[in-house]
Structures are given as C-alpha cells and as structure tokens.
Design a protein around this motif. Structure first.
Motif, PDB file in Angstrom:
ATOM      1  N   VAL A 129      10.211   7.206  -4.807  1.00  0.00           N
ATOM      2  CA  VAL A 129       9.322   7.265  -5.962  1.00  0.00           C
ATOM      3  C   VAL A 129       9.145   8.722  -6.397  1.00  0.00           C
ATOM      4  CG1 VAL A 129       6.955   6.814  -6.742  1.00  0.00           C
ATOM      5  CG2 VAL A 129       8.150   5.143  -5.302  1.00  0.00           C
ATOM      6  N   GLU A 130       9.117   8.925  -7.726  1.00  0.00           N
ATOM      7  CA  GLU A 130       9.132  10.303  -8.233  1.00  0.00           C
ATOM      8  C   GLU A 130       7.866  10.720  -8.984  1.00  0.00           C
ATOM      9  OE1 GLU A 130      12.570  12.137  -9.449  1.00  0.00           O
ATOM     10  OE2 GLU A 130      13.963  10.721  -8.534  1.00  0.00           O
ATOM     11  N   SER A 131       6.875   9.810  -9.118  1.00  0.00           N
ATOM     12  CA  SER A 131       5.654  10.215  -9.839  1.00  0.00           C
ATOM     13  C   SER A 131       4.499   9.287  -9.481  1.00  0.00           C
ATOM     14  CB  SER A 131       5.879  10.157 -11.362  1.00  0.00           C
ATOM     15  OG  SER A 131       6.088   8.805 -11.754  1.00  0.00           O
ATOM     16  N   ILE A 132       3.270   9.729  -9.804  1.00  0.00           N
ATOM     17  CA  ILE A 132       2.089   8.891  -9.533  1.00  0.00           C
ATOM     18  C   ILE A 132       2.091   7.621 -10.398  1.00  0.00           C
ATOM     19  CG2 ILE A 132      -0.447   8.793  -9.675  1.00  0.00           C
ATOM     20  CD1 ILE A 132      -0.530  11.541  -8.436  1.00  0.00           C
ATOM     21  N   PRO A 133       2.397   7.717 -11.706  1.00  0.00           N
ATOM     22  CA  PRO A 133       2.446   6.461 -12.480  1.00  0.00           C
ATOM     23  C   PRO A 133       3.464   5.469 -11.924  1.00  0.00           C
ATOM     24  CG  PRO A 133       2.862   8.377 -13.907  1.00  0.00           C
ATOM     25  CD  PRO A 133       2.521   8.911 -12.557  1.00  0.00           C
ATOM     26  N   GLU A 134       4.561   5.988 -11.374  1.00  0.00           N
ATOM     27  CA  GLU A 134       5.552   5.069 -10.786  1.00  0.00           C
ATOM     28  C   GLU A 134       4.967   4.373  -9.555  1.00  0.00           C
ATOM     29  OE1 GLU A 134       9.443   6.768  -9.770  1.00  0.00           O
ATOM     30  OE2 GLU A 134       9.891   4.941  -8.647  1.00  0.00           O
ATOM     31  N   LEU A 135       4.164   5.098  -8.770  1.00  0.00           N
ATOM     32  CA  LEU A 135       3.510   4.477  -7.598  1.00  0.00           C
ATOM     33  C   LEU A 135       2.641   3.313  -8.048  1.00  0.00           C
ATOM     34  CD1 LEU A 135       2.239   7.514  -5.434  1.00  0.00           C
ATOM     35  CD2 LEU A 135       4.021   5.855  -4.808  1.00  0.00           C
ATOM     36  N   TYR A 187       0.921  11.644  -1.625  1.00  0.00           N
ATOM     37  CA  TYR A 187       1.034  10.746  -0.463  1.00  0.00           C
ATOM     38  C   TYR A 187      -0.290  10.029  -0.199  1.00  0.00           C
ATOM     39  CZ  TYR A 187       5.775  11.331   1.194  1.00  0.00           C
ATOM     40  OH  TYR A 187       7.138  11.253   1.304  1.00  0.00           O
ATOM     41  N   ARG A 188      -1.403  10.749  -0.426  1.00  0.00           N
ATOM     42  CA  ARG A 188      -2.704  10.090  -0.202  1.00  0.00           C
ATOM     43  C   ARG A 188      -2.867   8.923  -1.179  1.00  0.00           C
ATOM     44  NH1 ARG A 188      -5.224  15.831   0.063  1.00  0.00           N
ATOM     45  NH2 ARG A 188      -4.928  16.318   2.268  1.00  0.00           N
ATOM     46  N   VAL A 189      -2.442   9.136  -2.420  1.00  0.00           N
ATOM     47  CA  VAL A 189      -2.516   8.045  -3.409  1.00  0.00           C
ATOM     48  C   VAL A 189      -1.655   6.875  -2.930  1.00  0.00           C
ATOM     49  CG1 VAL A 189      -1.977   7.350  -5.789  1.00  0.00           C
ATOM     50  CG2 VAL A 189      -2.937   9.632  -5.335  1.00  0.00           C
ATOM     51  N   ALA A 190      -0.424   7.195  -2.513  1.00  0.00           N
ATOM     52  CA  ALA A 190       0.500   6.132  -2.077  1.00  0.00           C
ATOM     53  C   ALA A 190      -0.101   5.353  -0.913  1.00  0.00           C
ATOM     54  CB  ALA A 190       1.845   6.742  -1.685  1.00  0.00           C
ATOM     55  N   ALA A 191      -0.679   6.080   0.035  1.00  0.00           N
ATOM     56  CA  ALA A 191      -1.214   5.432   1.241  1.00  0.00           C
ATOM     57  C   ALA A 191      -2.418   4.554   0.911  1.00  0.00           C
ATOM     58  CB  ALA A 191      -1.585   6.490   2.277  1.00  0.00           C
ATOM     59  N   SER A 192      -3.093   4.850  -0.227  1.00  0.00           N
ATOM     60  CA  SER A 192      -4.293   4.080  -0.576  1.00  0.00           C
ATOM     61  C   SER A 192      -3.944   2.794  -1.332  1.00  0.00           C
ATOM     62  CB  SER A 192      -5.212   4.940  -1.450  1.00  0.00           C
ATOM     63  OG  SER A 192      -4.661   5.026  -2.754  1.00  0.00           O
ATOM     64  N   LEU A 193      -2.718   2.652  -1.761  1.00  0.00           N
ATOM     65  CA  LEU A 193      -2.372   1.471  -2.574  1.00  0.00           C
ATOM     66  C   LEU A 193      -1.929   0.324  -1.652  1.00  0.00           C
ATOM     67  CD1 LEU A 193      -0.568   3.349  -5.500  1.00  0.00           C
ATOM     68  CD2 LEU A 193      -2.807   2.233  -5.548  1.00  0.00           C
ATOM     69  N   PRO A 194      -2.594  -0.811  -1.767  1.00  0.00           N
ATOM     70  CA  PRO A 194      -2.418  -1.863  -0.767  1.00  0.00           C
ATOM     71  C   PRO A 194      -1.041  -2.507  -0.747  1.00  0.00           C
ATOM     72  CG  PRO A 194      -3.809  -2.622  -2.585  1.00  0.00           C
ATOM     73  CD  PRO A 194      -3.612  -1.155  -2.774  1.00  0.00           C
ATOM     74  N   HIS A 195      -0.327  -2.459  -1.853  1.00  0.00           N
ATOM     75  CA  HIS A 195       0.985  -3.123  -1.864  1.00  0.00           C
ATOM     76  C   HIS A 195       2.153  -2.147  -1.665  1.00  0.00           C
ATOM     77  CE1 HIS A 195      -0.377  -7.198  -2.498  1.00  0.00           C
ATOM     78  NE2 HIS A 195      -1.370  -6.633  -3.160  1.00  0.00           N
ATOM     79  N   LEU A 196       1.809  -0.952  -1.182  1.00  0.00           N
ATOM     80  CA  LEU A 196       2.842   0.014  -0.837  1.00  0.00           C
ATOM     81  C   LEU A 196       2.744   0.327   0.648  1.00  0.00           C
ATOM     82  CD1 LEU A 196       2.655   2.620  -3.769  1.00  0.00           C
ATOM     83  CD2 LEU A 196       3.960   0.493  -3.637  1.00  0.00           C
ATOM     84  N   GLU A 197       3.905   0.547   1.248  1.00  0.00           N
ATOM     85  CA  GLU A 197       3.937   0.982   2.640  1.00  0.00           C
ATOM     86  C   GLU A 197       4.715   2.300   2.677  1.00  0.00           C
ATOM     87  OE1 GLU A 197       6.062  -1.715   5.176  1.00  0.00           O
ATOM     88  OE2 GLU A 197       5.884  -0.369   6.913  1.00  0.00           O
ATOM     89  N   VAL A 198       4.016   3.377   2.995  1.00  0.00           N
ATOM     90  CA  VAL A 198       4.685   4.681   3.031  1.00  0.00           C
ATOM     91  C   VAL A 198       5.599   4.722   4.248  1.00  0.00           C
ATOM     92  CG1 VAL A 198       4.361   7.168   3.304  1.00  0.00           C
ATOM     93  CG2 VAL A 198       2.798   5.849   1.857  1.00  0.00           C
ATOM     94  N   THR A 199       6.897   4.956   3.999  1.00  0.00           N
ATOM     95  CA  THR A 199       7.825   4.958   5.137  1.00  0.00           C
ATOM     96  C   THR A 199       8.634   6.238   5.270  1.00  0.00           C
ATOM     97  OG1 THR A 199       9.557   3.870   3.852  1.00  0.00           O
ATOM     98  CG2 THR A 199       8.128   2.437   5.147  1.00  0.00           C
ATOM     99  N   GLY A 200       8.668   7.078   4.225  1.00  0.00           N
ATOM    100  CA  GLY A 200       9.529   8.245   4.378  1.00  0.00           C
ATOM    101  C   GLY A 200       9.257   9.367   3.399  1.00  0.00           C
ATOM    102  N   ILE A 201      10.058  10.420   3.560  1.00  0.00           N
ATOM    103  CA  ILE A 201      10.094  11.532   2.596  1.00  0.00           C
ATOM    104  C   ILE A 201      11.533  11.635   2.133  1.00  0.00           C
ATOM    105  CG2 ILE A 201       9.715  13.998   2.181  1.00  0.00           C
ATOM    106  CD1 ILE A 201       7.913  14.104   4.601  1.00  0.00           C
ATOM    107  N   ASP A 202      11.685  11.848   0.828  1.00  0.00           N
ATOM    108  CA  ASP A 202      13.026  11.935   0.242  1.00  0.00           C
ATOM    109  C   ASP A 202      13.156  13.249  -0.493  1.00  0.00           C
ATOM    110  OD1 ASP A 202      15.494  11.193  -1.064  1.00  0.00           O
ATOM    111  OD2 ASP A 202      14.311  10.711  -2.840  1.00  0.00           O
ATOM    112  N   CYS A 203      14.355  13.796  -0.488  1.00  0.00           N
ATOM    113  CA  CYS A 203      14.608  15.000  -1.275  1.00  0.00           C
ATOM    114  C   CYS A 203      16.106  15.107  -1.551  1.00  0.00           C
ATOM    115  CB  CYS A 203      13.998  16.162  -0.507  1.00  0.00           C
ATOM    116  SG  CYS A 203      14.966  17.509  -0.054  1.00  0.00           S
TER     117      CYS A 203
END
Ligand code: LLP
Length: 427
Positions: A129-135, A187-203
């Motif tokens: 994912v590349e942006s907050i709106p995309e999250l 990442y904090r936003v991602a972790a707070s969203l119930p239908h997302l599971e944070v699994t990695g870092i990409d670059c």
C-alpha cells in the motif's frame, strides 16, 4: 553464460539458429531462451537456499510488468516463483499461466476497488500500500467481503539509486511510496483498521542498479523502521526489498545476484541475532529485468538501406512501438547481425518505419548490411513486449520461446484487422 552465441557466422539461441525462427514466424519477433530464464531465476532461488532459506522464508516474486507472456509466467511459476503485480490484469495473467495467487504481492499507487476485490477473492499474499487513502479503501473493500487484507506499506527511503531518472523511484520527489518520516504514523493508521493485517514493509528504489550499495542502504532504513514498529507491538512477517538489479546492455558490470544476496542475508542474520534472539523474518524480492532482460532479443529484418552524405540509415521492420526503450530513455541495446558478413561495414542508425524522428532503435553502429538481412536487438527480454503499442496501427510482434533445439510460438503476431475490431462507427 549467454545462450545467444555465434556458431561460425550464424547467431544461435541455445541450439536454434535465429534465422530459422525468422523463417518460421516472420519478423519482428521477440525470442526468449528458456535456459537463460531458468538460470537467471535460479541465481535468486539458489542464493536464498545457500543462506538457509526455503521458499517459505525467502520468496522471489517476479515482477510481471517486465515480461508478462503466459509461457514466461508459467515457466517461472513452475520453478517456484511468486509474482509482483501492478494491476488486476496482471493477476488474471498469473492465474491463467497457472501461477499461485497466494504467492502474489500487489504493488502500485492506484489500485481500484475492483482490483482490490479481485485480489482479495484470490487470497493474495500481500498488498503493498502506498498511501493513507489507499489503506482506507482497502479496509473498506475487505470489510464488504468479510475479509482481512494483509498489507505492507511501501516506504520511500530517500536513497539515490544512481540510475536513469525515469526509472528511479526511491527519492523524495517521486510519486511512489510513503515518505520515510511519515511511515510510523501511517503504520499506526494501518494497525488501527480492523480489516487490515499489517504483515510487512516494502520498498523499491529503482531499476537497472549496477551497485547494491543503495539497496543495502535502503535495507538499513527498513530494518530501523521494523525495530520501531516492533517496539510499538506491530509484529512483521516479512520485509520486501523490491527489485532493481541491473543487467549488461553494453559494458555495464552489474553486481552479481549471489553477491548482493550474500551481503543482504548477512545483514539480516546479524540484525536478527542481535535484536530478535535469532528469530527469522521472511524476505521477499521483486526482480524483473535481471530475470528476463538478457534472456530475450528482438529479431528484425532490414527493409531498406539509405546511404547519405552525412548519415546512413538501416530501416528495419521493428519500430519504437515494438521496443520503446531507445525512444523513451535513450536506452542502448546491442545490435548483432544474424549472419555476419565479412566486409562492407559502414556506420548506421537503425531506425523503424514509424512516422516520428524519435523512432530509432540504435545509433551510430558499425554494421555490414544488405537489404533483407536479419538483425538481433539484444537484451530486449525486459520491458520490450510489455511496453509495445499499436501506434501507426502496427500489430505487435510475435513471441517465441526456445528450449534446446526446439522453439514454440508463444504469442502470434497481431493481424491488422484485430487492431480495430473493438471499434465502431456511430449510426
Ligand atoms: N517492484 C516494483 C514496485 C517496481 O516498480 C519495479 C519496476 C520492479 C519491482 C522491477 O524492477 P526491476 O527488477 O525490473 O528493475 N520500463 C523501464 C523500467 C521500469 C521499471 C518499473 N518498475 C525500462 O525499460 O527500463
């Protein structure tokens, strides 16, 4: 070892003379070597095994955009490859080629809702994912399907890859990724969203890198971020360091994949031993060009020779619509005659039939040519056919895969009438 070699004066791919392919399927035609694709893929897979990683611990996710022919995807899938995709279309290709969607990672700045739903329905490994709106959009789509989407954030480490500006992606001024200083908050936003599971870092910092120092610099930044996330209780399953290793077009000497991965795994192992009690972390890679680039050539026939006072032109039947890289990036590709002539060399610009001055494939090359000769445009396996267009209502080239002394047509040439078959004239 290159699988494109002269035997006497004839250029061969594996055990097949290129002239035989032109005779069977016409020109322009892309020709790929199965042995070369296999060796290039294995340079990654073998290095992962050499450093004690099985497929679950280090996965090569071949970057589909570099060459997306079904036969190429099928071959790589059979060798164990996962896939890095940037569209729903690429996911459908991977599936049509028999690839495993659970080994797919989905990159790109502009994923649509439909593409997200398609990828979720196939239970892909991860969304980069590349942006907050995309999250928020992904969370929403996953909620609607009663699912949780696995996500990585693509961070922008602001490292200079020292490559062509059009293909460098890791600098601050690029549209790609999340600025490094915003990563933690995102990442904090991602972790707070119930239908997302944070699994990695990409670059992914860029393409055609000859040196691995910028990649290792980016890795150090990613490791730093991983530790910050760990401290906040955000546990990671993987790190994805992207693709980017370059190839030899002319006389470049790119770092060997085995050497790059040896340095990379040494850093990872040291970090895990020092900070995480030796607990392993999965590594993902997204190579494209280094797997397919040198495994393909574009075969073309000389239509006309124009000898002038200041310049000589060899007008060939391939054009910028077949291979965009010279026109778009002033990219240099080697030109080899399919049959070497002993004398009569002149300096030529090799140009196509498209009505643009930018339609050139090579400039100022010393070649000994006659009308009707075949030329091989070298190192054209990556970003060749995938970037081809129908400009000038030219059907795209055919594609052939060589295996030892056999060759198969893996995409037939487009017929002109097919190019306007989707169009209609209003009443
Ligand atoms: N991952 C991501 C997110 C990418 O954007 C790319 C390439 C890759 C992986 C694969 O990179 P590679 O290993 O092939 O360097 N059309 C240009 C190259 C564009 C590269 C775009 N991104 C060319 O013809 O040179």
């Amino acid at each position: 070892m290159s699988h494109f070699q002269f035997r006497g004066d004839a250029l061969y791919v594996e055990n097949v003379p290129l002239a035989a392919i032109a005779a069977a399927h016409g020109t322009p035609v892309y020709v790929y070597s199965r042995a070369s694709l296999t060796e290039n893929y294995r340079s990654y897979a073998d290095a992962c095994r050499a450093h004690g990683r099985n497929e679950q611990q280090a996965l090569v996710c071949y970057s589909v955009k570099s060459n997306s022919n079904l036969a190429v995807l099928n071959l790589l899938g059979k060798l164990g490859s996962g896939f890095d995709i940037v569209s729903g279309g690429e996911l459908l290709r991977v599936i049509a080629a028999g690839g495993d969607p659970r080994k797919v990672i989905f990159s790109g700045v502009g994923k649509s809702r439909e593409e997200m739903a398609l990828a979720l329905s196939h239970d892909i490994l991860c969304f980069n994912v590349e942006s907050i709106p995309e999250l928020h959009r992904l969370n929403d789509v996953a909620a609607g399907m009663g699912k949780r989407a696995r996500v990585s954030l693509r961070v922008n480490p602001d490292v200079d890859p020292k490559t062509h500006p059009y293909i460098s992606t890791g600098l601050k001024e690029n549209k790609f990724g999340i600025a490094f200083e915003d990563a933690l908050a995102t990442y904090r936003v991602a972790a707070s969203l119930p239908h997302l599971e944070v699994t990695g870092i990409d670059c992914h910092i860029g393409s055609q890198l000859l040196d691995d120092a910028p990649l290792l610099e980016a890795l150090d930044k990613v490791i730093l971020l991983a530790d910050q996330l760990h401290a906040e209780g955000i546990a990671l399953h993987h790190l994805d360091i992207g693709g980017g290793i370059g190839i030899t077009y002319d006389d470049e000497q790119p770092v060997a994949v085995a050497d790059y991965l040896a340095r990379l795994f040494a850093r990872i192992d040291r970090w895990r031993a020092e900070k995480h009690d030796g607990k392993p972390i999965v590594m993902l890679f997204e190579p494209g060009r280094s797997i397919v680039g040198n495994a393909g050539v574009l075969l073309t026939e000389v239509q006309y020779l124009k000898h002038g006072a200041t310049k000589n032109f060899a007008v060939v039947d391939a054009a910028m619509n077949d291979l965009m890289r010279p026109a778009m990036y002033e990219a240099w590709h080697g030109i080899q005659p399919v049959h070497r002539r002993p004398a009569g060399a002149r300096v030529y610009d090799v140009v196509g039939p498209v009505c643009e001055s930018g339609d050139w494939l090579a400039r100022e090359r010393t070649l000994s040519l006659e009308q009707g000769d075949l030329l091989a445009i070298m190192s054209a396996g990556a970003y060749g056919m995938t970037m081809a267009s129908n400009y000038n209502t030219r059907g795209r080239a055919a594609e052939v895969l060589v295996d030892g002394d056999r060759f198969s047509l893996i995409r037939r040439r487009e017929a002109p009438a097919e190019l306007f078959a989707l169009e209609s004239i209003p009443d």
